[in-house]
Every structure is written in C-alpha cells, then in structure tokens.
Design an enzyme around this catalytic site. Structure first.
Site, short mmCIF file in Angstrom:
data_model
loop_
_atom_site.label_atom_id
_atom_site.label_comp_id
_atom_site.label_asym_id
_atom_site.label_seq_id
_atom_site.Cartn_x
_atom_site.Cartn_y
_atom_site.Cartn_z
CG HIS A 261 110.02 10.16 10.59
ND1 HIS A 261 109.68 11.36 10.04
CD2 HIS A 261 108.98 9.32 10.36
CE1 HIS A 261 108.47 11.25 9.51
NE2 HIS A 261 108.03 10.03 9.69
CG ASP A 315 106.55 1.62 10.59
OD1 ASP A 315 105.33 1.40 10.59
OD2 ASP A 315 107.12 2.28 9.71
N1 COA Z 1 119.58 3.36 11.87
C1 COA Z 1 120.82 3.88 11.83
N2 COA Z 1 121.13 5.04 11.21
C2 COA Z 1 120.14 5.70 10.64
C3 COA Z 1 118.83 5.23 10.64
C4 COA Z 1 118.56 4.01 11.30
N3 COA Z 1 117.33 3.50 11.32
N4 COA Z 1 118.04 6.09 9.97
C5 COA Z 1 118.84 7.06 9.56
N5 COA Z 1 120.12 6.85 9.94
C6 COA Z 1 121.29 7.68 9.67
C7 COA Z 1 121.76 7.46 8.23
O1 COA Z 1 122.68 6.43 8.14
C8 COA Z 1 122.34 8.81 7.91
O2 COA Z 1 123.60 8.90 8.53
P1 COA Z 1 124.80 9.74 7.85
O3 COA Z 1 124.32 11.16 7.84
O4 COA Z 1 125.94 9.50 8.77
O5 COA Z 1 124.98 9.16 6.50
C9 COA Z 1 121.41 9.79 8.64
O6 COA Z 1 120.88 9.06 9.73
C10 COA Z 1 120.28 10.30 7.77
O7 COA Z 1 119.62 9.19 7.20
P2 COA Z 1 118.77 9.23 5.86
O8 COA Z 1 118.59 7.86 5.35
O9 COA Z 1 119.35 10.25 4.92
O10 COA Z 1 117.41 9.78 6.40
P3 COA Z 1 116.06 9.87 5.56
O11 COA Z 1 115.32 11.01 6.15
O12 COA Z 1 116.30 9.88 4.10
O13 COA Z 1 115.36 8.48 5.88
C11 COA Z 1 114.11 6.80 6.94
C12 COA Z 1 114.37 8.31 6.82
C13 COA Z 1 112.90 6.57 7.80
C14 COA Z 1 113.85 6.19 5.56
C15 COA Z 1 115.37 6.13 7.59
O14 COA Z 1 115.54 6.65 8.89
C16 COA Z 1 115.28 4.62 7.59
O15 COA Z 1 115.57 3.99 6.58
N6 COA Z 1 114.85 4.01 8.75
C17 COA Z 1 114.75 2.60 8.86
C18 COA Z 1 113.50 2.07 8.14
C19 COA Z 1 112.23 2.48 8.82
O16 COA Z 1 112.09 2.35 10.01
N7 COA Z 1 111.26 2.97 8.02
C20 COA Z 1 109.97 3.38 8.51
C21 COA Z 1 109.82 4.86 8.49
S1 COA Z 1 108.36 5.42 9.27
#
Ligand code: COA
Length: 378
Positions: A261, A315
């Site tokens: 998140h 979720d």
């Molecule tokens: N599984 C594995 N690694 C994850 C992850 C996950 N679900 N979510 C984040 N990470 C890792 C990323 O790979 C990144 O790693 P790095 O720093 O080594 O590159 C780091 O954590 C930061 O991720 P980032 O995508 O920049 O975080 P964000 O704040 O932009 O994104 C979400 C937040 C929710 C979009 C992201 O966690 C995600 O895509 N989750 C899966 C989809 C989901 O469940 N969405 C519903 C959200 S309520």
C-alpha cells in the site's frame, strides 16, 4: 514552474484541508472523524457511520432515526431508470451500469442552489438510498429477471443482499456486509475521491459528482484488486503451492496482489477486521479452502517482504468474504462503490464549504510557433 516541481500522481502533494478521515500508515491507524475504524466496525452501523462522515458528528437517536427513515423512503428507483437499465447489455460491467445510472439520477431531480440545505439533504439521502438498489437491479436484469422492490423492514445491508439474491439474508451475513461497508466508506484522498472533489469544485450537481467518482473507482488500479486476489488464490490452488508461487513472484519481481500500500507499511487495519469476518462467516456457513491458502500466503509473503513493509491490504480478504455472502465477483467493486458513496458525499460537502475550482498547471513539453501545413504538404 520547474520540471522538478512536477510530482507524478501528485504523490505527497496536499490538495485539500480535510477533517473527514485520517490514516497513519506506520502504525496502521485509520480514523473517521477521529474515531478509530475498529470501534466503528464493532459498535456502529453503516448508516450511522455515513452520517458521521457526511455531517461531521455522531447523530443523536432522533437524528439517526430521521436519517434512516429518509434513506429507507428513497430506496425505490423510478420505472424510467429501470427501463433505461433494461436497455444496458447484460455483458456490460456492473460498474459501467452503475456509473450511467448514477448520472441518470440527475435528470430526475432538478438542480437547485448548492447553498440550499434541503437540496443537500435530499441529494445525500437519495444517493445513499438508490445506489444499492441500482447495483442490485442490474444484477437481476442481466440475468433476465425483473428487479425486486426494496424492503422497508430490512436494514441497509440486509436490504441490499435481499435485492441481490431475492432471499432474506440471515443476521450474520447482513451484519458482516454492514461492517464491510463501514470499512470501505472512506479513505482520505484517493483517486475516486479526488475525482469527486474536482467535479464538485465546478459546482455541478451531486449526481454528476458521484457518477464521476464511480467511473474513477472502476479502474483496475483502484477498485477491483479483490477480484484479482480471487483469481490468484485459484491459480495457486493448494497450500503446498503457496511457497513456490511466492518464490516465482520474487524471482520474476512480480507484485503479489492484495499486498502493499502507498500509505500502510504494516497490515492494513481493514484487512485485520476483514480476516476476522471471514473466520466468522466460514465458521457458520462452511469453510473455504481459499481462506487457508490466503492465510499461508500472508505468512510466506511476510517472510520475504515483511521488512519492506509489504503486508495484506484491504483487498486481500474482502473477496473471500463477499463470495461467501453470495456476491458475484464482478459486483465486488460496485459493493465498494456503495460504501464509498458516503465518503464521496462527505468530501463533496467539505469541498462546497470552501470551494475553489481545481485548476492545476502543467509543464509544457511541446513546441512553439510552428507553421500550419496544408493537408497536401503533410
Ligand atoms: N508484492 C511484492 N512487492 C511489492 C508489492 C507486492 N504486492 N507491492 C509493492 N512491492 C514492492 C515494489 O516492488 C517496490 O519494490 P522496490 O522498491 O524494490 O522496487 C516497493 O515495494 C514499492 O512499491 P511501489 O509499487 O512503488 O509502491 P506504490 O506505493 O506505488 O504502490 C500498490 C502501492 C498498492 C499499488 C502496490 O503495492 C501494488 O501494486 N500492490 C498490488 C496490487 C494491489 O493489491 N492493489 C490494491 C491496493 S489497495
């Protein structure tokens, strides 16, 4: 304006002063109007929580009764709305049906001054009342059935389940859905809320505000991850496949759905409550093997990613709960919308109190002063 001032996705840029909700992602705190989500989930109900969010305080018994009665009396939708919805293709996504129907409501209730408290009250109660009716009506109509009328003797969540399944739900199912609605009612400034605020800032009507927010919530980066969680659990299939699945995701740097998140760096407080609800439901209505897979997945993901602050988000467990309640997978996001109407309306009211139209700027990257070429020269 310098290019370095540009923050993609407006990350970290405050766009409002707000007293509606508060998130502390390090400590896993979510509060509505200062009250922790845990207390609301255990002691309040969705209609009361909506009142709290929208009007800024817990209602007295008389205020709550008036709000409940008003919402109850507006649950029916006009036959013209139903006729319009009957023309929607049954293959269409329920979120598109909901957005179109929410916008259509504005055709029936003529716009009045946004300073008129009666108009605000009527818009709030109508939207809270009719959005669930429209979501349920589309579900029945796409199966070729007529929608059932709402039942005044049922509470908000129970009536929605009744309209959706045509069966009166048992009290536990109704209570569990009601808690789910509380948990999804509000979450500071996210994409759909911001969309509602931008639309509200033009002083358009509240039905347009909610329709634009529904359209924004429909995108896969916002609502909808819980549907993907269910697909992932099915793909994993058995508990012994959990570790290999996580190892493969780690090796391929693939994100695991339902985890992580932008704000929470610990387990989302809503996921904690949803997991509890899943346990309660399964104890009464039979176990779901996907729940065991989910619990194992949480354990293994923590081993790999716990230090990075990646834990289950809202979720992760909600799809398991919704399925057990008999809600079809593509209605998970409409259920989210039904709940979030409360938060959107709260932000609409707050926006009107100190409104200034949103008009951000840009960093222009195009050219200047080019000659117009006639079509035969291009
Ligand atoms: N599984 C594995 N690694 C994850 C992850 C996950 N679900 N979510 C984040 N990470 C890792 C990323 O790979 C990144 O790693 P790095 O720093 O080594 O590159 C780091 O954590 C930061 O991720 P980032 O995508 O920049 O975080 P964000 O704040 O932009 O994104 C979400 C937040 C929710 C979009 C992201 O966690 C995600 O895509 N989750 C899966 C989809 C989901 O469940 N969405 C519903 C959200 S309520």
């Amino acid at each position: 304006m310098a290019a370095e001032d540009y923050k993609p996705g407006l990350e970290g840029v405050p766009v409002a002063k707000s007293s509606i909700s508060y998130v502390n992602g390090q400590e896993g705190i979510l509060e509505y109007r200062g009250i922790p989500i845990d207390a609301l989930a255990r002691q309040s109900n969705f209609v009361e929580t909506s009142y709290l969010l929208i009007w800024g305080k817990l209602p007295s018994a008389a205020e709550l009764a008036e709000f409940e009665n008003e919402i109850c009396s507006h649950r029916r939708i006009k036959y013209r709305i139903k006729d319009m919805m009957k023309c929607f293709p049954e293959t269409g996504h329920p979120m598109d049906a909901l957005q179109a129907s929410a916008a259509a409501l504005g055709l029936f209730y003529s716009r009045r001054a946004l300073t008129d408290p009666t108009y605000i009250w009527e818009a709030v109660t109508r939207l809270l009342a009719k959005i669930p009716t429209m979501a349920a009506a589309f579900q029945l109509m796409r199966k070729g059935n007529d929608p059932v009328l709402p039942r005044d003797d049922l509470g908000y969540a129970a009536n929605f389940l009744y309209m959706l399944t045509e069966k009166e739900p048992d009290p536990l199912s109704a209570r569990v859905l009601d808690v789910c609605l509380i948990l999804h009612a509000e979450h500071t400034i996210n994409a759909s809320t911001f969309s509602a605020m931008v639309t509200a800032s033009t002083l358009t009507d509240p039905y347009a505000v909610i329709a634009s927010a529904v359209g924004t919530l429909a995108g896969p980066l916002h609502g909808g991850a819980n549907e993907d969680v269910m697909l992932m659990l099915a793909e994993i299939g058995t508990i012994d496949q959990v570790r290999p699945y996580v190892e493969k995701c780690v090796a391929e740097k693939k994100k695991i759905v339902g985890f992580g998140h932008r704000v929470y760096k610990v387990k989302d407080p809503r996921a904690i409550l949803l997991q509890e609800l899943a346990v309660e439901l399964f104890a009464k209505f039979g176990h779901d093997k996907y729940f065991d897979i989910a619990v194992e997945l949480e354990k293994v993901v923590e081993e790999y990613y716990g230090q990075k602050g990646i834990y289950p988000n809202v979720d992760f467990y909600s799809g398991l709960v919704y399925r057990k309640l008999g809600i079809p997978d593509d209605l998970f996001t409409p259920v989210f919308a039904i709940a979030r109407v409360a938060g959107w309306l709260a932000h609409w009211r707050e926006q009107l109190d100190e409104n200034r139209i949103f008009r951000p700027t840009q960093i222009y990257t195009g050219e200047h002063g080019l000659a117009y070429k006639s079509i035969d020269q291009r």
